[in-house]
Design a protein around this motif. Structure first.
Motif, short mmCIF file in Angstrom:
data_model
loop_
_atom_site.label_atom_id
_atom_site.label_comp_id
_atom_site.label_asym_id
_atom_site.label_seq_id
_atom_site.Cartn_x
_atom_site.Cartn_y
_atom_site.Cartn_z
N HIS A 52 0.89 -1.24 0.08
CA HIS A 52 -0.04 -0.17 -0.07
C HIS A 52 0.94 1.47 0.08
CE1 HIS A 52 -3.50 2.47 0.61
NE2 HIS A 52 -2.84 3.03 1.67
N GLU A 53 1.81 1.35 0.92
CA GLU A 53 2.66 2.51 0.99
C GLU A 53 3.37 2.87 -0.24
OE1 GLU A 53 5.84 4.07 4.09
OE2 GLU A 53 4.11 3.22 5.08
N PRO A 54 4.09 1.88 -0.76
CA PRO A 54 4.86 2.53 -1.91
C PRO A 54 4.15 2.45 -3.09
CG PRO A 54 5.39 0.12 -1.24
CD PRO A 54 4.64 0.57 -0.05
N ALA A 55 3.02 1.79 -3.32
CA ALA A 55 2.20 2.05 -4.37
C ALA A 55 1.44 3.30 -4.39
CB ALA A 55 1.07 0.83 -4.39
N GLU A 56 1.19 3.77 -3.11
CA GLU A 56 0.48 5.13 -3.11
C GLU A 56 1.45 6.29 -3.37
OE1 GLU A 56 -3.16 5.98 -1.91
OE2 GLU A 56 -3.04 3.99 -3.14
N LYS A 57 2.60 6.12 -3.16
CA LYS A 57 3.72 7.25 -3.54
C LYS A 57 3.90 7.11 -4.89
CE LYS A 57 5.95 7.09 0.99
NZ LYS A 57 7.24 6.69 1.86
N VAL A 58 4.10 5.95 -5.62
CA VAL A 58 4.25 6.08 -6.93
C VAL A 58 3.42 6.00 -8.17
CG1 VAL A 58 6.67 5.29 -6.22
CG2 VAL A 58 5.15 3.55 -7.16
N PHE A 59 2.36 5.41 -7.80
CA PHE A 59 1.25 5.24 -8.98
C PHE A 59 0.22 6.33 -8.86
CE2 PHE A 59 1.86 0.41 -8.21
CZ PHE A 59 3.00 0.60 -8.96
N LYS A 60 0.16 6.53 -10.37
CA LYS A 60 -0.72 7.89 -10.51
C LYS A 60 -2.20 7.24 -10.66
CE LYS A 60 2.65 10.85 -11.34
NZ LYS A 60 3.64 10.26 -10.97
N SER A 61 -3.13 8.46 -10.87
CA SER A 61 -4.38 7.87 -10.99
C SER A 61 -4.92 7.19 -12.10
CB SER A 61 -5.42 9.27 -10.71
OG SER A 61 -5.02 10.01 -11.97
N GLY A 62 -4.12 7.29 -13.17
CA GLY A 62 -4.29 6.72 -14.37
C GLY A 62 -3.68 5.33 -14.45
N ASP A 63 -2.94 4.78 -13.54
CA ASP A 63 -2.10 3.48 -13.46
C ASP A 63 -3.09 2.45 -13.04
OD1 ASP A 63 -0.15 4.87 -14.37
OD2 ASP A 63 0.82 4.94 -12.33
N LEU A 64 -2.86 1.26 -13.52
CA LEU A 64 -3.64 0.19 -13.17
C LEU A 64 -2.94 -1.23 -12.96
CD1 LEU A 64 -6.93 0.24 -12.09
CD2 LEU A 64 -7.35 -0.78 -14.41
N LEU A 65 -3.09 -1.87 -11.92
CA LEU A 65 -2.26 -3.31 -11.84
C LEU A 65 -3.25 -4.16 -11.12
CD1 LEU A 65 1.18 -2.27 -10.54
CD2 LEU A 65 0.54 -3.20 -12.79
N VAL A 66 -3.21 -5.46 -11.54
CA VAL A 66 -3.78 -6.45 -10.94
C VAL A 66 -2.90 -7.41 -10.37
CG1 VAL A 66 -5.43 -8.26 -11.29
CG2 VAL A 66 -5.57 -6.39 -12.67
N ILE A 67 -3.08 -8.02 -9.16
CA ILE A 67 -2.42 -8.88 -8.39
C ILE A 67 -3.17 -10.28 -8.22
CG2 ILE A 67 -1.47 -9.46 -6.10
CD1 ILE A 67 -0.39 -6.61 -5.90
#
Length: 1498
Positions: free
Chosen positions: A359-374
């Motif tokens: 959560h913490e690193p993802a919130e820092k680097v991913f922008k609103s237009g980004d999308l990833l699925v785990i």
């Protein structure tokens, strides 16, 4: 080519395509302009419609092609009637345009795989067509059709997106480059002259990353995330994914969810075993990966231990994302670097793992237009269902921008409950998909599989696919595992595939089908086998079912004692259900294809079916095989370690055992338990193993395979499972032994024999355990302490224990440890052997910790602290198990778990008690209000119905835990703060301790006192506890003592437990009642023998409180010590005996200073109350004719003048006084220039001057006593209190030691500093003293060390002298020989030999077998003992590991004698010739008698 025209003649298909305007697709299409006009779009639609209508007209050769085109026409009409979402419709039309070219040019003869793709596409198009026709009823007018409801619009849009993705999945491959997604037609469409490409702008999803990944891959920090391998979808062992063309509707739906930013962040795909969840997951991951939407994948499986561990899922996914997304990796790396809680990510609580690692690193680097699925597949195959539920809770309640999760599992109850409590997720149950859709997918799956079976395909080639495939599909129902197993059965090598294919005609389906199929497979496997052959196959099945992890053909061969070719033959008939490595690969794993097979073979009994396996019998047989392997292979030296000087990891040759022995050693205990330890025969077998020498070789083997933890864990489990009392005791004691010696055994296998066994054989070892005879190892001579003390755990300087508690199994102690500095507040877990638990890090707090409690199941620890929060920790990992519980408005003083573990109660300075849900971390009731003062203590009744509290309002209250109401009025009787309460085990009584110095016992029904007040303590009672049997009560006090009371009579039940040198804040009984643990502010936790049947000990000769001062008699024959216990003791300096009884001060007033008169007639001592006492030094009698009085507070320092006529005293009253040594009369006025307490005083050798050190302006002063009355300026330089001064024997120099951790040397004449301060001590310098020959200075410090310094250079003469367990308060040199003595707050006096100028490796006396050699005969400094307990030489060689209980009293290098009431240990090395590369000689009876002596490499 036409020879007449010289140009190619156009083919019919080309002419049609040209007429339809489709020939432009021979070139790659460029990205569609975003601003395409409606005219352009209309033209595109019309072209596609025309092409599709043509296909419908002419495509009778291949019906799925026709139905696909017809369905797509309906879709296009819907678009024509309803054209709001331009972007989605444009995307679809571009794909339809490309698809039209493929369909129009579809040849008569085509690859079957392409046909399968169109069959699957036809299926989803037909389903969508039905829905659209319902939404767009042709009977409705065009206007009505245009005015669709929002729900209808949403449905049409959803279908549009799903069809778009279905076309992609079926006919194209996606690749992403330069922020554009290129759809390339799949292989097999070979009839097109040019490759068709559809290119889409992809900049809206995850950004193109150009950073270098290599730095991250090299990062050591990422290694902390674990090294789990094989978890990703790309692992071929996870299967092949969905058959091309199948599951299109499902996959398309998943892709729509994945790319829709407004959809829920969780998608749960559930279904019974065998419905194809993993195949869908794998294919979905492939599709995501092609589109660069895949964040990471973790496919759980029962086949591999790491892939069943929930705690490894998030760290592994974080590592995968870091390796593939460098920006995420950089942010993660920063978290790992800066957050102390992330020191061991795999041991963190799951919510902390997700918060910090994802959560913490993802919130820092991913922008609103980004999308990833785990993707996390097969969660139900994780072994800890509770942890799975916790993970789901974490994922469901935490939304991370740009990150979604696709989860799959069986619909197990624990998982269902987690999802049912959430409304923020999408879900699909595979079993709910319509039968005909699943059937079509199963047919595709079977068609593709059987097509690759030559005999079957060639036979039916002209009529492919044959109707038999539909029959098998009907039989399979919705279970792909049935179809798969049917395929494996039909094509198994032990049958004729074409015949089985023809004859496969069954009626049942679904769950019944798999059972029926398994039954036939097993019948077929056993048909025609001879009894011995049947027995072999059944043995293989039994091992397959019972094995704790997948085994190889080699392992089966060894465990079943059969040749490998026989094992392979036995499994031949089971290839339908069991995966066997190819011939020649004998170290690969034999594993089942699906867990349902094990369920099947174990659901019957051998009476019903000859192939059935009873789990208990199977485990018993496998356990027997393990015992046979161990009996055959275990031997002394089995680890292969070549030297005892190195750890296992540093051995010249890596340690490795055979795979079958590795399995046997790490699984036999599990098999014994699962077989049922109720069996007397099995218990006898286990007991015999534990009593045999093989047991020790087993431990050596566990060391080599890094499985020592398995050793003690399984022994404890056996103790709980056994019914034999003897086996229970034996396995528990052995488990404790392995646990206590885990460090040396796990670190270096030879030290099982060289360290663990010698120390476990010492007389202090409680368990009566048989150990193998070892001839040439160290011999441990242990002298127990005279009292009840078992061991003392040193917490470190300025550290105190405010609260402690035993784990429910009694194996661990959790303690609240608080230091003097911010950031030094932690809960630390210790083993019962006193060792800090190596696998559990400190649980750090931001504020002082007041209380700790274990949950009843031992899995969690709760703590209460000054910041008003309650924290819950995972007891196995030391990581937070939840967010802090906040609600109190002030300090939380107490915390307790309910007996069922569901609730936590807390008491606070805010005068309230709160009840919390232990799982959810939320308040359960309103605060319990009623006390008028702070709540100091809380406790639950044994049935959990009531809570008792004690308060600063001097009362106790009992509360109903169900309602929060008081059960009755306050319980009164105490006259001061009620500091501690506890319920009796039967719930009938409550014990309370108070600052009124008493302990009382109350009736829980009436609130009346039944016993007490019990009086005996002389200061505040801090803590009380009942013994587990309820017969005794223990109390601890600020008076530094612990008292055991009879709970029935209130009488004192045993001698007082003395040894702590400061307030005893916390006390607890062990669950077995054998031990009492106490926590004190004296830097220690101590364990005491609580058994009441032990004989009372004689009073000990040593001090019971810390020693403030020591002094040698002028002739060096005697050594005097003064202590906080109010006594002065004089010791024979050679023997350590007391020549006469202790000199006891009135009222046990602490003694802070003492000095001998030069003529040895008197011994003078200074007391805490300002009194100076004189005693006859030869008899210990008071010199009653001399009275010295004048000071008003503590006498810190005393000194006789060199001629013995005058005594100088330094006091806390800021003065120095001089006294006539014969009369006690004062000589002159007090010296009063110090403005704070005077801590030290010393005479010059000629008696003309006096030096003093004080706590005022951090100065040293020199006083002129010649009569000239000169006043010297203070000697400034120290930056804190000066606690010690000493004059050099030649009178030229003065040394001073300070709280500022430095020693300074001064010129006595000029009073100027000499050189720089000596700054090596890490804590305050308490004492400095010159040697008689003035060659060295000795200093003692609060860091518990003594250091020796060269007086000329100020350089250290040796390494620190370590041995004391607490501050060294005083050091004195013997005037006659090369020895010095030290006195410490650890209550001991120690006599040391001065290091020689040229220390040799060997003791000064050459050893022979007739002259014992001990560890302490070696000079100081030739070896060191670290905080980890390892004794090492200067080369770092591992020589010996010393347990915590033996360290305080260990006779180490240069130490001649320990005087005090502590257990002491001497290590004899006379015959210890087995070490280094000769360590294997420790079993050789003759090696200890060899004339040649191999000294330790010290």
């Amino acid at each position: 080519m036409d020879s007449r025209s010289g140009s190619p003649k156009p083919r019919k298909r080309d002419r049609v395509m040209h007429a339809l305007g489709l020939d432009r697709f021979r070139r790659s299409a460029s990205p569609s302009p975003r601003g395409s006009t409606s005219k352009t779009r209309k033209k595109l639609f019309e072209g596609v419609k025309t092409a599709l209508e043509t296909v419908v007209t002419v495509a009778d050769v291949f019906p799925p092609l026709k139905s696909t085109a017809a369905g797509l026409l309906v879709l296009l009409k819907a678009i024509d009637d309803y054209g709001e979402n331009r972007k989605e419709f444009t995307r679809l039309s571009e794909k339809l345009e490309a698809l039209s070219e493929i369909m129009v040019s579809f040849p008569v003869e085509f690859p079957e795989e392409v046909g399968d793709r169109f069959r699957g596409l036809a299926s989803i198009v037909e389903e969508s067509q039905k829905v659209l026709e319902e939404r767009l009823d042709p009977k409705r007018s065009k206007i009505e059709r245009f005015i669709l409801s929002p729900r209808d619009k949403e449905e049409v849009l959803k279908i549009t997106q799903e069809i778009s993705f279905a076309i992609e999945i079926a006919m194209f491959r996606s690749t992403i480059q330069n922020e554009f997604c290129t759809l390339q037609v799949v292989e097999g469409v070979g009839w097109l002259k040019a490759r068709i490409n559809v290119i889409e702008d992809f900049s809206g999803t995850i950004r193109t990353i150009k950073k270098d990944v290599k730095l991250l891959l090299r990062s050591e920090l990422l290694k902390k995330l674990g090294e789990v391998t094989g978890a990703e979808y790309s692992n071929p062992e996870r299967g092949t994914g969905c058959t091309p063309g199948s599951r299109l509707a499902l996959l398309a739906r998943l892709l729509v969810w994945a790319t829709d930013r407004s959809s829920p962040h969780i998608f749960w795909l559930s279904g019974p075993a065998g419905t194809g969840k993993t195949a869908v997951s794998k294919t979905f991951c492939t599709q995501l990966d092609e589109r660069r939407l895949l964040g990471g994948s973790f496919f759980c499986t029962l086949k591999e231990r790491d892939l069943q561990d929930v705690s490894l899922i998030i760290p592994t996914l974080a590592r995968i994302m870091a390796e593939t997304r460098p920006d995420f990796g950089s942010a993660l790396q920063k978290v790992l670097e800066t957050d102390k809680g992330c020191r061991d990510p795999t041991k963190m609580a799951l919510d902390r793992q997700y918060s910090k690692l994802i959560h913490e690193p993802a919130e820092k680097v991913f922008k609103s237009g980004d999308l990833l699925v785990i993707c996390i597949d097969a969660l139900d195959e994780c072994r800890n269902t509770g942890a799975v539920a916790q993970l789901l809770t974490v994922l469901l309640r935490t939304t991370t921008r740009s990150v979604k999760f696709m989860l799959t599992s069986r619909p197990e109850i624990a998982l269902r409950e987690s999802f049912e409590s959430s409304t923020i997720h999408s879900q699909l149950r595979l079993y709910d998909i319509e039968d005909h859709i699943v059937r079509a997918d199963v047919i595709l799956f079977l068609t593709e599989r059987f097509r690759n079976v030559r005999a079957i395909y060639q036979h039916y080639q002209d009529t492919w696919p044959p109707p038999e495939i539909e029959q098998i599909a009907d039989f399979s129902g919705k279970l792909f595992i049935v179809a798969f197993t049917a395929f494996k059965y039909i094509t198994a090598p032990n049958g004729v595939s074409i015949e089985r294919f023809k004859e496969f005609n069954r009626q049942s389906d679904g769950i019944e089908a798999i059972d029926s199929l398994y039954s036939d497979i097993m019948e077929e496997a056993f048909k025609g086998l001879k009894p011995r052959e049947q027995e072999l196959v059944h043995s293989c099945l039994s091992l397959l079912v019972s094995a704790q992890r997948p085994l190889s053909p080699h392992d089966y061969s060894r465990l079943l004692d059969k040749d490998i070719h026989l094992i392979r033959e036995a499994f031949k008939a089971l290839h339908s259900v069991v995966q066997v490595p190819e011939e020649g690969i004998d170290d690969g794993s034999i594993s089942i294809y699906h867990a349902s097979f094990v369920d099947f073979v174990t659901s019957h009994t051998p009476r019903e079916q000859r192939w059935a396996v009873e789990k208990a019998i199977a485990h018993a047989a496998t356990g027997d095989a393990c015992f046979r392997i161990m009996d055959l292979m275990l031997c002394f030296g089995i680890s292969g370690a070549q030297t005892s000087y190195l750890s296992n990891d540093d051995q010249p040759t890596p340690l490795k055992l055979s795979s079958e022995l590795t399995y046997a050693c790490s699984a036999w205990g599990d098999h014994a338990i699962y077989a049922g330890l109720e069996s007397e025969t099995l218990q006898q077998k286990v007991e015999a193993f534990l009593k045999a020498e093989k047991f020790w070789y087993w431990l050596e083997a566990l060391s080599a395979i890094k499985a020592v933890k398995y050793g003690y864990s399984i022994l404890w489990k056996i103790s709980k499972a056994a019914t034999s009392t003897e086996l229970q005791t034996l396995s528990n004691d052995l488990g404790d032994l392995v646990h206590n010696f885990e460090i040396p055994i796990a670190h270096s296998a030879p030290h099982l024999y060289l360290s663990a066994i010698p120390f476990s054989s010492a007389p202090s070892a409680e368990a009566q355990i048989s150990v193998p005879p070892l001839e040439s190892v160290p011999i441990v001579h242990h002298r127990p302490s005279a009292g009840r003390e078992i061991l003392s755990i040193n917490l470190g300087t300025h550290m105190g224990c405010s609260s402690l508690v035993f784990s429910p199994d009694g194996k661990y102690i959790a303690a609240a440890i608080n230091g003097k500095d911010p950031g030094s507040y932690s809960v630390i877990v210790y083993t019962r052997g006193g060792q800090r638990s190596p696998e559990i890090p400190a649980m750090e707090h931001p504020a002082y910790i007041h209380s700790v409690a274990y949950s009843p199941n031992g899995r969690c620890i709760a703590s209460a602290s000054y910041d008003g929060a309650i924290r819950i920790w995972d007891a196995q990992t030391g990581m937070p198990a939840s967010d802090p519980l906040r609600g109190h408005t002030d300090t939380v003083w107490a915390v307790a778990y309910s007996p069922d573990g569901r609730y936590i109660t807390s008491g606070s300075e805010d005068k309230t008690i709160r009840l919390w849900d232990a799982q959810k971390g939320v308040p359960v009731l309103q605060p319990f209000a009623g006390h008028t003062g702070a709540i100091c203590t809380v406790a639950y009744s044994s049935d959990g119905r009531y809570v008792v509290s004690g308060s600063t309002d001097y009362t106790l209250r009992i509360w109903d835990a169900q309602t929060g109401r008081a059960a009755f009025g306050p319980i009164t009787g105490h006259t001061n703060v009620v500091s501690s309460v506890a319920y009796s085990p039967d719930g009938k009584h409550i014990v309370s301790g108070s600052y009124d110095l008493t302990v009382r016992i109350w009736d829980t029904c009436t609130g009346q006192a039944t016993i007490g007040p019990m009086m005996g303590h002389t200061d505040d009672v801090n803590s009380v506890a009942f013994s587990p049997d309820g017969k005794f009560v223990v109390s601890s006090s600020k008076d530094k003592t612990v008292q055991i009371w009879d709970a029935q009579t209130g009488e004192i039940a045993s001698e007082r437990l003395e040894g702590h040198t400061a307030a005893v804040v916390s006390v607890a009984y062990s669950p077995d009642g054998k031990c009492i643990a106490t926590g004190s502010m004296d830097n220690t936790i101590r364990l005491w023998d609580a058994r009441m049947d032990r004989p009372a000990s004689d009073s000990a000769p040593g001090h019971i409180f810390g020693i403030w001062t020591v002094a040698y008699s002028p002739d060096g024959k005697f050594l005097a010590s003064g202590s906080g216990d109010g006594t002065v003791r004089v010791w024979d300096a050679q023997t350590g005996d007391l020549p006469f009884p202790p000199m006891r001060m009135d009222n046990n007033t602490p003694v802070y200073s003492l000095a001998y008169s030069p003529n040895e007639e008197y011994l003078v001592c200074g007391l805490n109350d300002g009194t100076v006492c004189l005693w006859h030094a030869q008899t210990g009698k008071p010199a009653s004719d001399i009275t010295v009085s004048g000071h008003t507070t503590i006498i810190y320092s005393l000194a006789f003048s060199p001629n013995g006529t005058t005594i100088a005293s330094a006091s806390g009253d800021k003065t120095i006084r001089l006294w006539d040594a014969r009369t006690g009369e004062p000589r002159g006025e007090p010296l009063t220039r110090h403005t704070e307490a005077v801590a030290a005083v010393a005479w010059s050798p000629d008696g003309k001057y006096l030096a003093s050190g004080a706590c005022d302006t951090d100065t040293v002063r020199v006083w002129d006593l010649t009569g000239a009355q000169r006043i010297f300026e203070p000697m400034a330089g120290h930056t804190d209190d000066v606690w010690s001064v000493a004059w050099s024997p030649d009178g030229r120099h003065i040394a001073s030691g300070s709280k500022d951790k430095t020693i300074r040397l001064w010129d006595a004449k000029t009073r100027q500093p000499i050189g720089k301060p000596i700054t090596v001590h890490t804590e305050a310098v308490r004492t400095v003293v010159y040697s008689p020959d003035r060659s060295c200075i000795a200093s003692g410090s609060s860091d518990a060390t003594i250091r020796l310094w060269d007086t000329q250079t100020g350089e250290p003469l040796s390494s620190p002298i370590i041995g004391h367990g607490a501050p060294v308060m005083s050091v004195a040199f013997s005037p006659t020989d090369g020895r010095f003595a030290s006195g410490s707050m650890d209550t001991t006096v120690r006599i040391w030999k001065l290091p020689q100028e040229e220390s040799t490796q060997m003791p000064r006396t050459h050893p022979t077998l007739n002259d014992p050699v001990y560890l302490h005969d070696y000079p100081h400094g030739v070896y060191t003992i670290g905080s980890d307990g390892w004794l090492r030489d200067s080369a770092g060689h591992l020589l010996l590991w010393v347990p915590v209980a033996h360290r305080p009293g260990l006779y180490c290098g240069g130490l001649e004698r320990i005087i005090g009431n502590i257990a002491t240990t001497k290590v004899e090395l006379t015959k210890a010739v087995a070490h280094g590369e000769n360590w294997l000689k420790c079993r050789d009876p003759s090696s200890g008698n060899e004339a040649h002596y191999w000294p330790w490499p010290a």
